[in-house]
Scaffold this active site. Structure first.
Site, PDB file in Angstrom:
ATOM      1  CG  HIS A 102     -10.626 -29.384 -68.165  1.00 36.99           C
ATOM      2  ND1 HIS A 102     -11.774 -29.389 -68.913  1.00 36.99           N
ATOM      3  CD2 HIS A 102     -10.475 -28.093 -67.729  1.00 36.99           C
ATOM      4  CE1 HIS A 102     -12.297 -28.157 -68.949  1.00 36.99           C
ATOM      5  NE2 HIS A 102     -11.530 -27.357 -68.225  1.00 36.99           N
ATOM      6  CG  HIS A 172      -9.624 -24.509 -71.779  1.00 40.28           C
ATOM      7  ND1 HIS A 172      -9.559 -23.222 -71.331  1.00 40.28           N
ATOM      8  CD2 HIS A 172     -10.364 -25.182 -70.872  1.00 40.28           C
ATOM      9  CE1 HIS A 172     -10.208 -23.123 -70.190  1.00 40.28           C
ATOM     10  NE2 HIS A 172     -10.718 -24.305 -69.888  1.00 40.28           N
ATOM     11  CE1 TYR A 174      -7.647 -20.564 -70.408  1.00 39.32           C
ATOM     12  CE2 TYR A 174      -8.948 -18.977 -69.175  1.00 39.32           C
ATOM     13  CZ  TYR A 174      -8.328 -20.198 -69.260  1.00 39.32           C
ATOM     14  OH  TYR A 174      -8.369 -21.059 -68.192  1.00 39.32           O
ATOM     15  CD  GLU A 302     -13.764 -24.260 -72.003  1.00 36.02           C
ATOM     16  OE1 GLU A 302     -13.624 -25.405 -71.548  1.00 36.02           O
ATOM     17  OE2 GLU A 302     -13.921 -23.269 -71.282  1.00 36.02           O
TER      18      GLU A 302
HETATM   19  C1  GAL Z   1     -13.225 -24.375 -67.762  1.00 35.18           C
HETATM   20  C2  GAL Z   1     -14.222 -24.786 -66.722  1.00 35.18           C
HETATM   21  C3  GAL Z   1     -13.923 -24.027 -65.434  1.00 35.18           C
HETATM   22  C4  GAL Z   1     -12.480 -24.266 -65.010  1.00 35.18           C
HETATM   23  C5  GAL Z   1     -11.545 -23.938 -66.154  1.00 35.18           C
HETATM   24  C6  GAL Z   1     -10.114 -24.276 -65.881  1.00 35.18           C
HETATM   25  O1  GAL Z   1     -13.430 -25.122 -68.924  1.00 35.18           O
HETATM   26  O2  GAL Z   1     -15.522 -24.520 -67.180  1.00 35.18           O
HETATM   27  O3  GAL Z   1     -14.823 -24.411 -64.416  1.00 35.18           O
HETATM   28  O4  GAL Z   1     -12.318 -25.593 -64.597  1.00 35.18           O
HETATM   29  O5  GAL Z   1     -11.911 -24.639 -67.312  1.00 35.18           O
HETATM   30  O6  GAL Z   1      -9.572 -23.533 -64.867  1.00 35.18           O
END
Ligand code: GAL
Length: 336
Positions: A102, A172, A174, A302
């Site tokens: 990331h 990102h 949730y 994502e």
């Molecule tokens: C997601 C990723 C996970 C983890 C998360 C952040 O995008 O697929 O493996 O890294 O972000 O905690």
């Protein structure tokens, strides 16, 4: 549609930051220039916030879960934190050693962005210097959020570099369409228009192979609840979801989530070739807005180029050529 703006002080950063709310009849969506992130999505008729996150700006500054944030320069992982471009090897920050995750130690989610409000949109901009986190090229990045009266939130990603480089920007968020204060998303009905996930090794790095998921518990080609999917077959055992789905390109809507409890539906369309479907296995009891978050407290979808794609020539490539325009979008449409 109207837009309100207010400032909040971050004690940690010793800086004023902005909270900007886009509001129509049914939705109230708050953004911040910290991480060019979405902090809440309130569905007004039900009066519920469908987005996980934190209560204060400093809690956002102090966390490492990427809540609602813009991820850059490169979403997800790059194996061994290195890649080759124009015959040169670049070593980028190995922040999930030995891999890169990331965008590195201080990715775009941890940056304070500039912003301006134009009509019904907020445009965040960030200038990433040549070799920031190891990436080549001075990169001008913009993320534009627009809410319309049809309950569509359009997120557009723009970038331009003065050297050839790689870019893979995403959001990102949730989601829990039962409401952030609700425990589990296992009742959510999910659809992802895909036949294949990218096979990963034990460190979550795509190997370059694709796995056919039809009739396995990864199969969401037809709408099915997460609960039903988990019980579907034993050919692949999914304890949780943190996988990259390769999108078929024959559908206008690429993926959707629906909660039969609240009747809220989220449809996602994107220009990207893949979607990372992630149910939060790294949340580890994080103390969020109204409750502690765990695996299956939420769903992230994502859109992006596949993780590690720069090291797998058969995958669509995240290369941005010098002075060319990067443009990708994600559209979230809420039905309430
Ligand atoms: C997601 C990723 C996970 C983890 C998360 C952040 O995008 O697929 O493996 O890294 O972000 O905690």
């Amino acid at each position: 549609m109207n837009i309100r703006e207010k400032s909040v002080f971050s004690k940690v950063l010793e800086k004023e930051l902005a909270l900007i709310t886009l509001e129509n009849e049914s939705l109230s969506i708050t953004l911040s220039n910290y991480g060019a992130m979405i902090t809440s999505i309130i569905v007004k008729p039900q009066n519920i916030d469908v987005l996980l996150g934190c209560n204060t700006i400093d809690e956002y500054v102090n966390q490492d879960k990427y809540f609602g944030a813009t991820i850059g320069r490169y979403a997800n992982r790059i194996g061994n934190a290195s890649f080759k471009l124009n015959n040169k090897i670049y070593n980028i920050s190995p922040n999930e050693s030995p891999n890169h995750l990331h965008g590195g130690n201080k990715g775009f989610d941890k940056k304070v962005w500039n912003y301006k409000i134009i009509d019904d949109s907020v445009i965040f901009s960030y200038f990433s210097e040549d070799m920031e986190e190891g990436y080549p090229g001075n990169l001008n990045t913009k993320v534009k959020y627009t809410l319309n009266d049809s309950n569509e939130l359009l997120v557009e990603f723009y970038a331009k570099s003065d050297e050839d480089t790689i870019v893979n920007l995403t959001n990102h968020s949730y989601f829990n369409l039962n409401g952030e204060n609700s425990n589990s998303v296992k009742n959510h009905i999910v659809r992802i228009n895909s036949d294949f996930i990218t096979e990963i090794d034990e460190k979550n790095i795509p190997t370059g192979n694709l796995t056919n998921i039809l009739n396995t518990n990864f199969d969401f080609k037809e709408e099915r609840s997460i609960e039903d999917a988990l019980n579907l077959s034993e050919t692949i055992i999914a304890k949780d979801y943190d996988h990259n789905y390769v999108l078929l390109d024959n559908k206008e809507v690429n993926a959707s989530i629906f909660s039969p409890l609240t009747n809220i539906k989220l449809e996602l369309s994107t220009s990207y070739p893949c979607i990372q479907f992630y149910t939060g296995s790294f949340l580890n009891n994080f103390k969020g807005k109204t409750r502690n978050y765990n695996n299956f407290s939420s769903i992230c979808m994502e859109p992006q180029f596949a993780p590690n794609s720069i090291n797998i020539p058969e995958f669509k490539q995240p290369i941005l050529k010098k002075e060319e325009e990067y443009y990708e979008f994600i559209k979230y449409k809420f039905s309430i």
